[in-house]
Design a protein around this motif. Structure first.
Motif, short mmCIF file in Angstrom:
data_model
loop_
_atom_site.label_atom_id
_atom_site.label_comp_id
_atom_site.label_asym_id
_atom_site.label_seq_id
_atom_site.Cartn_x
_atom_site.Cartn_y
_atom_site.Cartn_z
N ARG A 232 28.70 36.79 40.75
CA ARG A 232 28.15 37.91 39.97
C ARG A 232 29.15 39.07 39.92
O ARG A 232 29.28 39.75 38.88
CB ARG A 232 26.82 38.37 40.57
N GLN A 233 29.85 39.30 41.00
CA GLN A 233 30.87 40.36 40.99
C GLN A 233 31.96 40.05 39.96
O GLN A 233 32.45 40.96 39.27
CB GLN A 233 31.48 40.51 42.39
N LEU A 234 32.34 38.78 39.86
CA LEU A 234 33.32 38.40 38.85
C LEU A 234 32.76 38.58 37.45
O LEU A 234 33.45 39.05 36.53
CB LEU A 234 33.74 36.94 39.05
N ALA A 235 31.48 38.21 37.27
CA ALA A 235 30.86 38.34 35.95
C ALA A 235 30.75 39.79 35.52
O ALA A 235 30.92 40.12 34.34
CB ALA A 235 29.48 37.68 35.96
N GLU A 236 30.46 40.67 36.46
CA GLU A 236 30.33 42.09 36.13
C GLU A 236 31.64 42.70 35.65
O GLU A 236 31.64 43.72 34.95
CB GLU A 236 29.81 42.86 37.35
N ALA A 237 32.75 42.06 36.00
CA ALA A 237 34.06 42.57 35.60
C ALA A 237 34.58 41.95 34.31
O ALA A 237 35.71 42.23 33.89
CB ALA A 237 35.07 42.32 36.73
N ILE A 238 33.79 41.11 33.63
CA ILE A 238 34.22 40.49 32.37
C ILE A 238 34.42 41.59 31.32
O ILE A 238 33.50 42.37 31.06
CB ILE A 238 33.19 39.45 31.89
N PRO A 239 35.58 41.67 30.70
CA PRO A 239 35.84 42.75 29.73
C PRO A 239 34.97 42.66 28.47
O PRO A 239 34.50 43.70 27.97
CB PRO A 239 37.33 42.58 29.38
N ASP A 240 34.78 41.46 27.92
CA ASP A 240 34.03 41.33 26.66
C ASP A 240 32.54 41.54 26.90
O ASP A 240 31.94 40.91 27.78
CB ASP A 240 34.27 39.93 26.07
N ASP A 241 31.93 42.40 26.09
CA ASP A 241 30.53 42.76 26.29
C ASP A 241 29.60 41.55 26.16
O ASP A 241 28.69 41.37 26.98
CB ASP A 241 30.10 43.82 25.27
N GLU A 242 29.81 40.72 25.12
CA GLU A 242 28.92 39.58 24.90
C GLU A 242 29.06 38.54 26.00
O GLU A 242 28.06 38.02 26.52
CB GLU A 242 29.20 38.96 23.53
N LEU A 243 30.29 38.22 26.39
CA LEU A 243 30.50 37.24 27.45
C LEU A 243 29.92 37.74 28.77
O LEU A 243 29.30 36.97 29.52
CB LEU A 243 31.99 36.93 27.60
N ARG A 244 30.11 39.03 29.04
CA ARG A 244 29.56 39.60 30.29
C ARG A 244 28.04 39.55 30.27
O ARG A 244 27.40 39.17 31.27
CB ARG A 244 30.05 41.04 30.47
N THR A 245 27.44 39.92 29.13
CA THR A 245 25.98 39.90 29.02
C THR A 245 25.43 38.51 29.27
O THR A 245 24.45 38.33 30.03
CB THR A 245 25.56 40.38 27.62
N GLN A 246 26.02 37.49 28.66
CA GLN A 246 25.51 36.12 28.81
C GLN A 246 25.77 35.57 30.21
O GLN A 246 24.94 34.82 30.75
CB GLN A 246 26.10 35.21 27.74
#
Length: 359
Positions: free
Chosen positions: A37-51
Motif C-alpha cells: 500500500r505504501q508503494l501504491a500511495e506513491a504512484i504518480p498517475d492519479d488513475e493508476l494510484r486510485t485503482q
C-alpha cells in the motif's frame, strides 16, 4: 490413484486451521499489504494510484483467503505469504484497471496481464506493461509486484515440476481477463470461440462454468504450496492441478459472481451466473460443482485440509453482506446452506467475525 507428498504439519481440524489463520496468516498478510500500500500511495498517475488503492481496500479478503494456503506449511510462510499476496494483488489491481478502463483495447489487456505470466517465471525480464495505454507512470509499482513473485518462486524447492501448470492456469486467467473486458459486443463471441478450443477436455461443463474456473487463483496457490516440497514429482504436480481445476476453481468464481449479480448489472459487467435458464438451474449447477470439487480433492494427501477450503469458500461468500440485498441470491444461499456440515457453519461464523473486525 492417491497422490502422496512428504508429510508436513497440515491442520486437520477447523480449530487448528483458524488458530493458524488468526495467529500467523492474517497479521502477516496485513503486514505485506501495508508494504504494498505504501508503494501504491506513491504512484504518480492519479488513475493508476486510485485503482491500485481501491483494489487493496475493497478486495483485501482475496489476499486473506489465499493466505490460508500458507497455514498448511507454516515453516515456508515467509515465501508463500509474500508470493500469494503479490500475485493476488496483481490480479485485483489489473481487474480494477480493466473493469474501469479508459480503453477496451485487447492488446492493452493482454500486455497488462503478461505481468502475471512474468511473475511466475523466475527468469522472465520485466516489461513496460502499460505500453498500450495512456496511463503509464506507476513509479515501478507493477514491476515490483512482479519481482516480488519472481524472488519468491525462485526460493520454492519444488517449483520446477509445478511451473508448467502454474503457467497454464495463469495463461487461462489472462485469456479470460482479455475476452471479458473487450468491447461489449465482442465479449460473448470471443469467449465462446475460446471455449470451443477447450470444450473437448471439459465437455461436462457449460462454457460459462469453464470461463469462471479460469478466473480463480486458488489452483496457482495450491501449486505454490505443493512446491515447498523438494521431492515433488511431475506426476504429483499434474495430479494437484487436476484436483483443483476445474471444479474447486469453478466453484470459487461462480460463488463470487453469484453475490456480485446486482453490482455487475448496475456496472454493465459480464456475470457468468446470468447464463442459466432459471435460478433453479443455477442452484443445481452450483451444487453439482460443489460435489465434484469435494470428490476431486479426496485424491490429495491431507484431503481434509482441502475440504475445509471448500467449506470455507461457501461460508465466506454466502455470508457476505451482499447476499442480504438480493432476494434471488438469498434464496440460492439458503438452498446451498441447507444441511450444512458443522465445519461450514464454523467458517460462516468466523467469516462474519473477520468482517466485523475490519469494518
Amino acid at each position: 490413484m492417491r497422490l502422496s507428498l512428504r508429510p508436513v504439519q497440515v491442520p486437520r481440524t477447523p480449530l487448528k486451521l483458524m488458530y493458524r489463520v488468526y495467529r500467523f496468516v492474517l497479521p502477516e498478510v496485513r503486514t505485506e499489504l501495508n508494504r504494498l500500500r505504501q508503494l501504491a500511495e506513491a504512484i504518480p498517475d492519479d488513475e493508476l494510484r486510485t485503482q491500485a488503492l481501491a483494489s487493496m481496500n475493497s478486495k483485501e479478503f482475496h489476499c486473506q483467503g489465499g493466505g490460508v494456503y500458507a497455514a498448511a506449511n507454516l515453516s515456508q510462510r515467509h515465501i508463500l505469504i509474500p508470493l500469494i499476496v503479490a500475485l493476488q494483488t496483481i490480479s485485483d489491481y489489473l481487474d480494477n484497471l480493466c473493469d474501469r478502463s479508459t480503453s477496451q483495447n485487447e492488446a492493452d489487456f493482454h500486455l497488462l496481464h503478461q505481468s502475471m505470466l512474468d511473475a511466475v517465471d523466475p527468469i522472465a525480464p520485466v516489461k513496460d506493461y502499460y505500453a498500450c495505454r495512456s496511463e503509464r507512470e506507476d513509479g515501478g509499482y507493477l514491476q515490483e509486484l512482479v519481482q516480488t513473485c519472481q524472488r519468491a518462486v525462485a526460493k520454492l524447492p519444488g517449483y520446477r515440476p509445478v511451473q508448467p501448470y502454474v503457467q497454464e492456469l495463469v495463461s487461462l486467467y489472462r485469456d479470460l481477463q482479455v475476452y471479458k473486458h473487450i468491447r461489449r459486443d465482442l465479449r460473448e463471441p470471443s469467449l465462446l470461440a475460446w471455449w470451443n478450443q477447450h470444450r473437448s477436455r471439459y465437455a461436462h461443463l457449460q462454457w460459462n462454468e469453464f470461463a469462471a474456473a479460469t478466473g480463480s487463483t486458488l489452483g496457482m496457490f495450491m501449486l505454490f504450496l505443493a512446491a515447498t516440497d523438494p521431492k515433488l514429482t511431475d506426476v504429483q504436480a499434474r495430479g494437484i492441478r487436476d484436483a483443483y481445476f476445474p471444479h474447486v476453481c469453478g466453484l470459487h468464481i461462480m460463488l463470487d459472481y453469484l453475490i456480485d449479480q446486482e453490482e455487475d448489472r448496475i456496472g454493465g459487467d459480464l456475470n457468468f451466473c446470468n447464463y442459466y435458464q432459471s435460478q433453479r438451474e443455477l442452484t443445481e449447477r452450483l451444487g453439482l460443482m460443489m460435489e465434484n470439487a469435494r470428490k476431486d480433492v479426496r485424491k490429495l494427501p491431507n484431503w481434509r485440509f482441502h475440504r475445509m477450503i471448500i467449506e470455507g469458500l461457501l461460508a465466506l461468500y454466502l455470508s457476505d453482506p451482499k447476499v442480504r440485498d438480493q432476494q434471488d441470491v438469498r434464496s440460492i444461499s439458503r438452498r446451498l446452506m441447507r444441511r450444512s456440515p458443522l465445519t461450514r457453519l464454523f467458517f460462516w461464523g468466523n467469516s462474519i467475525w473477520i468482517r466485523m473486525q475490519q469494518s
